[in-house]
Design a protein around this motif. Sequence first.
Motif, PDB file in Angstrom:
ATOM      1  N   UNK A  81       0.864  -1.177   0.000  1.00 20.82           N
ATOM      2  CA  UNK A  81       0.000   0.000   0.000  1.00 20.82           C
ATOM      3  C   UNK A  81       0.902   1.229   0.000  1.00 20.82           C
ATOM      4  N   UNK A  82       1.042   1.828  -1.160  1.00 15.75           N
ATOM      5  CA  UNK A  82       1.896   3.006  -1.353  1.00 15.75           C
ATOM      6  C   UNK A  82       3.308   2.795  -0.783  1.00 15.75           C
ATOM      7  N   UNK A  83       3.881   1.629  -1.079  1.00 21.14           N
ATOM      8  CA  UNK A  83       5.247   1.347  -0.665  1.00 21.14           C
ATOM      9  C   UNK A  83       5.393   0.752   0.724  1.00 21.14           C
ATOM     10  N   UNK A  84       4.305   0.583   1.443  1.00 19.06           N
ATOM     11  CA  UNK A  84       4.337  -0.020   2.782  1.00 19.06           C
ATOM     12  C   UNK A  84       3.711  -1.407   2.725  1.00 19.06           C
ATOM     13  N   UNK A  85       4.369  -2.382   3.336  1.00 19.50           N
ATOM     14  CA  UNK A  85       3.808  -3.731   3.407  1.00 19.50           C
ATOM     15  C   UNK A  85       2.814  -3.792   4.558  1.00 19.50           C
ATOM     16  N   UNK A  86       1.595  -4.189   4.226  1.00 19.42           N
ATOM     17  CA  UNK A  86       0.497  -4.222   5.192  1.00 19.42           C
ATOM     18  C   UNK A  86      -0.043  -5.643   5.253  1.00 19.42           C
ATOM     19  N   UNK A 108     -10.867  -3.557   2.195  1.00 18.95           N
ATOM     20  CA  UNK A 108      -9.835  -3.675   3.212  1.00 18.95           C
ATOM     21  C   UNK A 108      -9.900  -2.420   4.068  1.00 18.95           C
ATOM     22  N   UNK A 109     -10.144  -2.589   5.369  1.00 19.02           N
ATOM     23  CA  UNK A 109     -10.139  -1.471   6.311  1.00 19.02           C
ATOM     24  C   UNK A 109      -8.729  -1.376   6.875  1.00 19.02           C
ATOM     25  N   UNK A 110      -8.077  -0.238   6.701  1.00 17.04           N
ATOM     26  CA  UNK A 110      -6.741  -0.065   7.258  1.00 17.04           C
ATOM     27  C   UNK A 110      -6.864   0.499   8.660  1.00 17.04           C
ATOM     28  N   UNK A 111      -6.228  -0.206   9.609  1.00 22.17           N
ATOM     29  CA  UNK A 111      -6.319   0.124  11.031  1.00 22.17           C
ATOM     30  C   UNK A 111      -4.906   0.196  11.578  1.00 22.17           C
ATOM     31  N   UNK A 112      -4.627   1.224  12.365  1.00 18.44           N
ATOM     32  CA  UNK A 112      -3.314   1.350  13.001  1.00 18.44           C
ATOM     33  C   UNK A 112      -3.196   0.390  14.161  1.00 18.44           C
ATOM     34  N   UNK A 114       0.102  -1.202  16.990  1.00 21.33           N
ATOM     35  CA  UNK A 114       1.460  -0.955  17.460  1.00 21.33           C
ATOM     36  C   UNK A 114       2.449  -1.499  16.430  1.00 21.33           C
ATOM     37  N   UNK A 115       3.298  -0.650  15.914  1.00 25.14           N
ATOM     38  CA  UNK A 115       4.306  -1.071  14.961  1.00 25.14           C
ATOM     39  C   UNK A 115       3.886  -0.978  13.510  1.00 25.14           C
ATOM     40  N   UNK A 116       2.729  -0.440  13.209  1.00 22.48           N
ATOM     41  CA  UNK A 116       2.348  -0.305  11.801  1.00 22.48           C
ATOM     42  C   UNK A 116       0.858  -0.310  11.580  1.00 22.48           C
ATOM     43  N   UNK A 117       0.490  -0.745  10.397  1.00 27.58           N
ATOM     44  CA  UNK A 117      -0.908  -0.765   9.976  1.00 27.58           C
ATOM     45  C   UNK A 117      -1.280  -2.174   9.574  1.00 27.58           C
ATOM     46  N   UNK A 118      -2.529  -2.542   9.796  1.00 32.83           N
ATOM     47  CA  UNK A 118      -3.040  -3.845   9.391  1.00 32.83           C
ATOM     48  C   UNK A 118      -4.292  -3.610   8.550  1.00 32.83           C
TER      49      UNK A 118
END
Length: 181
Positions: A81-86, A108-112, A114-118
Amino acid sequence: MSENAALTPFELLAHYERACLAHSADAPESVESLGLWRGIGFRVGRRAFVSGIEEINELLAVPPLTHVPGAQPWLMGVANVRGNLVPAIDLGRFLFDERTPASERARLLLVRQHGGTVGLLVDEVFGQRTMDEGQRDTGEQENDPRLTRFVSENVQLGEQTYGLFSMSRLVRAPDFRQAAL
């Protein structure tokens, strides 16, 4: 004729800037001042849920996924996702052990966390839902033991009952955090 038609291009841009600043992110919204709660409604299997609008960062069509060997069956893979592995989690499979079917409505709902996004795969997103304190006060307790640790109560909004789903509780759950087999 519009009142803006008499403005020069520079004056028109200045007018738009003032209008945008009046509605900036820092300005309190009237919804909050009325004691209304806002959330994003979504469906997982046959259940409808709503999570606080502050808990969901973004909604995406399901991007291509790369399989992760040695992972739990509910970890579908990782998405770029825009260069970030999720990591992408099938929420239906995690909650109910039922695979979410591929469809045009799946998101896909992106949720923050600890340590990144899922990313959480859901069957469908209903969009923004708003409720007042009275509606929340009349909520009923969740009875499904698979959901009680994430759903504080169920509320009626129109014809639909929604479980108030806590994304922060989900991402802190030990079994959710342990994606390796």
